[in-house]
Design an enzyme around this catalytic site. Structure first.
Site, PDB file in Angstrom:
ATOM      1  N   SER A   1      -3.411  -3.544  -0.872  1.00 55.86           N
ATOM      2  CA  SER A   1      -2.288  -4.251  -0.262  1.00 55.86           C
ATOM      3  C   SER A   1      -2.753  -5.638   0.161  1.00 55.86           C
ATOM      4  O   SER A   1      -3.862  -5.780   0.694  1.00 55.86           O
ATOM      5  CB  SER A   1      -1.825  -3.447   0.961  1.00 55.86           C
ATOM      6  OG  SER A   1      -0.806  -4.127   1.648  1.00 55.86           O
TER       7      SER A   1
ATOM      8  N   GLY B   1       0.808  -1.217   0.000  1.00 52.37           N
ATOM      9  CA  GLY B   1       0.000   0.000   0.000  1.00 52.37           C
ATOM     10  C   GLY B   1       0.844   1.271   0.000  1.00 52.37           C
ATOM     11  O   GLY B   1       0.511   2.243  -0.695  1.00 52.37           O
TER      12      GLY B   1
ATOM     13  N   GLN C   1      -7.678  -0.593   3.257  1.00 52.39           N
ATOM     14  CA  GLN C   1      -8.516  -1.175   4.306  1.00 52.39           C
ATOM     15  C   GLN C   1      -9.836  -1.697   3.743  1.00 52.39           C
ATOM     16  O   GLN C   1     -10.412  -2.633   4.272  1.00 52.39           O
ATOM     17  CB  GLN C   1      -8.810  -0.133   5.394  1.00 52.39           C
ATOM     18  CG  GLN C   1      -7.597   0.280   6.200  1.00 52.39           C
ATOM     19  CD  GLN C   1      -7.094  -0.807   7.146  1.00 52.39           C
ATOM     20  OE1 GLN C   1      -7.837  -1.682   7.576  1.00 52.39           O
ATOM     21  NE2 GLN C   1      -5.811  -0.758   7.466  1.00 52.39           N
TER      22      GLN C   1
ATOM     23  N   THR D   1      12.166  -7.263 -10.991  1.00 47.55           N
ATOM     24  CA  THR D   1      11.680  -8.639 -11.168  1.00 47.55           C
ATOM     25  C   THR D   1      10.488  -8.878 -10.254  1.00 47.55           C
ATOM     26  O   THR D   1      10.533  -8.559  -9.060  1.00 47.55           O
ATOM     27  CB  THR D   1      12.815  -9.647 -10.846  1.00 47.55           C
ATOM     28  OG1 THR D   1      13.916  -9.333 -11.698  1.00 47.55           O
ATOM     29  CG2 THR D   1      12.375 -11.083 -11.080  1.00 47.55           C
TER      30      THR D   1
ATOM     31  N   CYS E   1       1.578   1.987  12.190  1.00 48.88           N
ATOM     32  CA  CYS E   1       2.785   2.768  11.897  1.00 48.88           C
ATOM     33  C   CYS E   1       2.972   3.884  12.918  1.00 48.88           C
ATOM     34  O   CYS E   1       4.067   4.293  13.194  1.00 48.88           O
ATOM     35  CB  CYS E   1       2.704   3.379  10.511  1.00 48.88           C
ATOM     36  SG  CYS E   1       1.797   2.383   9.379  1.00 48.88           S
TER      37      CYS E   1
ATOM     38  N   ASN F   1      -8.297   3.869   8.019  1.00 45.29           N
ATOM     39  CA  ASN F   1      -7.669   2.756   8.719  1.00 45.29           C
ATOM     40  C   ASN F   1      -7.864   2.787  10.232  1.00 45.29           C
ATOM     41  O   ASN F   1      -7.850   1.757  10.880  1.00 45.29           O
ATOM     42  CB  ASN F   1      -6.170   2.693   8.404  1.00 45.29           C
ATOM     43  CG  ASN F   1      -5.507   4.037   8.448  1.00 45.29           C
ATOM     44  OD1 ASN F   1      -5.910   4.961   7.748  1.00 45.29           O
ATOM     45  ND2 ASN F   1      -4.496   4.185   9.289  1.00 45.29           N
TER      46      ASN F   1
ATOM     47  N   HIS G   1      -1.692  -7.771   2.535  1.00 39.57           N
ATOM     48  CA  HIS G   1      -1.648  -8.287   3.919  1.00 39.57           C
ATOM     49  C   HIS G   1      -2.816  -7.833   4.788  1.00 39.57           C
ATOM     50  O   HIS G   1      -2.870  -8.142   5.974  1.00 39.57           O
ATOM     51  CB  HIS G   1      -0.305  -7.973   4.584  1.00 39.57           C
ATOM     52  CG  HIS G   1      -0.073  -6.564   4.997  1.00 39.57           C
ATOM     53  ND1 HIS G   1      -0.116  -6.166   6.317  1.00 39.57           N
ATOM     54  CD2 HIS G   1       0.235  -5.456   4.295  1.00 39.57           C
ATOM     55  CE1 HIS G   1       0.156  -4.877   6.399  1.00 39.57           C
ATOM     56  NE2 HIS G   1       0.375  -4.417   5.184  1.00 39.57           N
TER      57      HIS G   1
HETATM   58  N1  PLP Z   1      -2.950   2.835   3.477  1.00 38.29           N
HETATM   59  C1  PLP Z   1      -3.731   2.430   4.476  1.00 38.29           C
HETATM   60  C2  PLP Z   1      -5.106   2.989   4.609  1.00 38.29           C
HETATM   61  C3  PLP Z   1      -3.262   1.482   5.401  1.00 38.29           C
HETATM   62  O1  PLP Z   1      -4.050   1.094   6.406  1.00 38.29           O
HETATM   63  C4  PLP Z   1      -1.953   0.975   5.239  1.00 38.29           C
HETATM   64  C5  PLP Z   1      -1.395   0.025   6.210  1.00 38.29           C
HETATM   65  O2  PLP Z   1      -1.730   0.036   7.380  1.00 38.29           O
HETATM   66  C6  PLP Z   1      -1.179   1.421   4.166  1.00 38.29           C
HETATM   67  C7  PLP Z   1      -1.714   2.357   3.294  1.00 38.29           C
HETATM   68  C8  PLP Z   1       0.195   0.913   3.928  1.00 38.29           C
HETATM   69  O3  PLP Z   1       0.133  -0.379   3.357  1.00 38.29           O
HETATM   70  P1  PLP Z   1       1.397  -1.349   3.414  1.00 38.29           P
HETATM   71  O4  PLP Z   1       1.532  -1.801   4.840  1.00 38.29           O
HETATM   72  O5  PLP Z   1       1.058  -2.472   2.495  1.00 38.29           O
HETATM   73  O6  PLP Z   1       2.561  -0.575   2.948  1.00 38.29           O
END
Ligand code: PLP
Length: 377
Positions: free
Chosen positions: A196, A69, A178, A234, A321, A150, A198
């Site tokens: 993303s 993401g 999200q 790659t 984060c 998020n 995960h």
């Molecule tokens: N954007 C949002 C809304 C997110 O919640 C997150 C991750 O928590 C990201 C971007 C970043 O994604 P990634 O962890 O895959 O870099």
């Protein structure tokens, strides 16, 4: 362990793990080579590309694989803004509640002469459409508003954002990182969509950016020309294959999963409200089914999280984060939640692996921790 931090990252689903173990063993070849093993690896990638396209309402040739993401957001914001500077579009409008991957990418444009403007949100965390409309003009290169937040899970009016932006010739980016696990975002037609793997049972370090046909981007990295030159390097066959397995699961099960998880979330929310002095963030707005964000009066979230961790409950206070940064969340600030209350922020995020017993045990653990903290004050 009671894992209620799916918004930070989800456990790998069984189907994803099996797929990735198989791919790790079998698909080692460089998917850009021409021989048979390379073609097999390429097939894995192209199958996932089709699934991403279906999920996002685009075409396979509009999907660019990235490392997640964060990279997708950076590529969208920096790539589109830099490309549009030559036509005199030097303004970027982003909502005040964006993830740092969007906010900081936009801020990085300022030294190059771009103007970055934040669109405000309501007390419930929804972007104010009228205010946004006044900010977007003929000099706007790009408007970025996330599909759902998020921290609070609040769903944003992206169709209205799009109408405003497109009417003034601005591109629209939406961070659907999200939202993808829960919402069908295929009917919305943003020019750029970040996702993303995960957050939906897939692996970390893999994501995609949908780049709608005709949308031009300046690449962030330069190299061998993969992904139509927009994201050379790659390709990560194993990760992308895992992303595909996660999407396969989601696309088939989303309605059932959504109704099960939202029932659990509502039960947890009702249990927490019984504690008194608990404020649900975005309570009046439409929210993702797995998100429950509350501000608890009379406690500090860091201490609460430590007690919950000791009781084997995994939760967070803001986004992964920024939790641990002990600074008030920019999202809660933008919603006008006062700093005394936002100190007691708690985000519980449920997911595909959540069971009824998890939410019952979490409610008991939270009640006991909050009571203990309030008594000791
Ligand atoms: N954007 C949002 C809304 C997110 O919640 C997150 C991750 O928590 C990201 C971007 C970043 O994604 P990634 O962890 O895959 O870099």
């Amino acid at each position: 362990m009671i894992y209620l931090d799916h918004a930070a990252s989800t456990p790998l689903s069984a189907a994803v793990r099996t797929r990735m173990q198989h791919l790790l063993k079998e698909e080692f070849a460089n998917p850009s080579s021409l021989h048979a093993p390379a073609r097999a690896a390429r097939k894995v990638i192209e199958e996932t590309r089709e699934l991403v396209a279906v999920a996002l309402g685009g075409r396979p040739d509009e999907v660019v694989f990235t490392s997640g993401g964060t990279e997708s957001d950076n590529l969208a914001i920096l790539g589109a803004a830099r490309k549009r500077r030559s036509i005199g579009r030097t303004k970027v409008v982003v909502s005040a509640i964006e993830h740092h991957a969007v906010l900081d990418a936009a801020a990085a444009l300022v030294p190059d002469g771009f103007e970055v403007v934040l669109a405000p949100v309501s007390r419930d965390g929804v972007v104010e459409i009228e205010a946004l409309s006044e900010l977007v003009d003929d000099s706007t290169a790009l408007v970025s508003v996330m599909t759902a937040n998020n921290e609070t899970g609040v769903i944003q009016p992206i169709d209205e954002v799009q109408e405003i932006a497109h009417a003034r010739g601005a591109l629209v980016h939406t961070d659907a990182v999200q939202a993808l696990a829960w919402m069908d975002i295929s009917p919305h037609a943003a020019d750029l969509v970040s996702v993303s793997a995960h957050k939906l049972g897939g692996p970390k370090g893999v994501g995609a950016l949908l780049v709608r046909r005709g949308t031009k981007l300046e690449p962030l990295v330069h190299g061998g020309g993969q992904e139509r030159g927009m994201r050379p390097g790659t390709l990560n066959t194993v990760g992308i294959g895992g992303f595909g397995a996660a999407l396969d699961d989601i696309l088939g099960n989303r309605p059932t999963l959504t109704s099960r998880v939202s029932a659990f979330r509502n039960q947890l929310q009702n249990d927490l409200l019984k504690l008194g002095g608990v404020h649900v963030s975005g309570a009046k707005a439409e929210r993702l089914p797995g998100h429950l964000h509350v501000c608890v009066e009379g406690i500090e979230s860091d201490t609460l999280l430590v007690l919950l961790d000791a009781a084997s409950v995994c939760a967070s206070s803001a986004s992964a984060c920024s939790s641990g940064a002990s600074e008030a969340s920019h999202v809660l600030k933008a919603m006008g939640i006062d700093s005394r209350l936002s100190r007691g922020a708690l985000r519980l995020s449920l997911g595909y692996s959540t069971q009824l017993a998890d939410v019952e045990a979490a409610a008991t653990a939270i009640e006991s921790a909050v009571t203990r903290l309030r008594v000791s004050k």
